[in-house]
Design an enzyme around this catalytic site. Structure first.
Site, PDB file in Angstrom:
ATOM      1  N   LYS A 104      44.394  39.036  34.588  1.00 19.75           N
ATOM      2  CA  LYS A 104      43.550  38.462  34.886  1.00 19.75           C
ATOM      3  C   LYS A 104      43.778  37.090  35.455  1.00 19.75           C
ATOM      4  O   LYS A 104      44.457  36.210  34.822  1.00 19.75           O
ATOM      5  CB  LYS A 104      42.294  38.565  33.695  1.00 19.75           C
ATOM      6  CG  LYS A 104      40.973  37.713  33.970  1.00 19.75           C
ATOM      7  CD  LYS A 104      40.230  37.816  32.691  1.00 19.75           C
ATOM      8  CE  LYS A 104      38.867  37.474  32.745  1.00 19.75           C
ATOM      9  NZ  LYS A 104      38.129  37.319  31.573  1.00 19.75           N
ATOM     10  N   HIS A 106      41.370  34.274  36.170  1.00 20.75           N
ATOM     11  CA  HIS A 106      40.548  33.271  35.792  1.00 20.75           C
ATOM     12  C   HIS A 106      39.832  33.512  34.490  1.00 20.75           C
ATOM     13  O   HIS A 106      40.231  34.483  33.697  1.00 20.75           O
ATOM     14  CB  HIS A 106      39.283  33.584  36.629  1.00 20.75           C
ATOM     15  CG  HIS A 106      38.390  34.966  36.711  1.00 20.75           C
ATOM     16  ND1 HIS A 106      38.947  36.125  37.031  1.00 20.75           N
ATOM     17  CD2 HIS A 106      37.191  34.907  35.854  1.00 20.75           C
ATOM     18  CE1 HIS A 106      37.982  36.957  36.664  1.00 20.75           C
ATOM     19  NE2 HIS A 106      36.860  36.429  35.817  1.00 20.75           N
TER      20      HIS A 106
END
Length: 226
Positions: A104, A106
């Site tokens: 991921k 963010h």
């Protein structure tokens, strides 16, 4: 056989996790039994599952470790409930960690869920079952790439006791030999067969003579004892 092992075998049957019949596995093998850890869905089931893992880990690996790591996806809840159970049973304060299938970029960024891995961490890995060792092939390099950690053991719920990809050794033994850490299971299929043969659970005999014969025939073809 330890009492908690007997309780775990009955727990798998009562939770409809361990089933007997005719099943085709991903490997293409025709098996007289099948295990689906995804059937543990209630709060009580997950709580008890964590307690069984914690007891087996303490018995086989001790409590000198820092992190419980569960490979995505089924290993994620396993790592959480096991960490909670270790605290409940032994006052052991471990951290949980799992991986994402994709990193991921963010918010809570990165490839890991839960705790970060730190240099010097001692890690216990937890899985539902190891048939081929494929998930460990994927996650062990990932763990080692995050930090200089030591994997002190892999605990699964059921050792199917079948030959792995090499065709001679059991999958758990192959993992141990390949990566150099011990592997263990809460129970083995030998223990399951011995305990359930002729025994009633929930008002029915789980393994009768005919099913016992089918299991014996299956292990004549696919069984491994190392």
């Amino acid at each position: 056989m330890d009492a908690y092992k007997q309780e775990f075998i009955e727990f798998m049957v009562e939770s409809d996790v361990l089933k007997f019949g005719d099943f085709t596995l991903k490997s293409g093998r025709k098996s007289p039994f099948f295990m689906n850890a995804g059937a543990y869905v209630t709060g009580d089931q997950l709580h008890r599952l964590g307690l069984f893992y914690a007891q087996a880990i303490n018995e086989r690996f001790g409590l000198d470790f820092d992190v419980v790591f569960g490979p995505a996806y089924k290993g994620i809840p396993l790592s959480v409930v096991t960490t909670m159970a270790l605290h409940e049973l032994y006052g052991k304060e471990a951290r949980y960690c799992s991986n994402r299938k994709e990193a991921k970029d963010h918010g809570d960024a990165g490839i890991l869920l839960g705790s970060d891995l730190r240099d010097g961490d001692r890690v216990v890995m937890v899985e539902d079952v190891t048939t081929s060792g494929k998930s460990i092939e994927e996650t062990y390099p990932l763990i080692k790439a995050q930090a200089d950690v030591e994997v002190v053991g892999l605990m699964v719920s059921l050792d199917r006791m079948e030959v792995g990809k090499g065709g001679t050794q059991a999958a758990l033994a192959e993992v141990s030999e390949r990566y150099g850490f011990p592997t263990a299971a809460i129970v083995t299929m030998d223990e399951v067969r011995a305990y359930l043969h002729g025994r009633e659970v929930g008002g029915r005999v789980v393994i009768d003579d005919a099913l016992a014969g089918a299991l014996d025939a299956y292990y004549e073809q696919w069984g491994a004892r190392a």
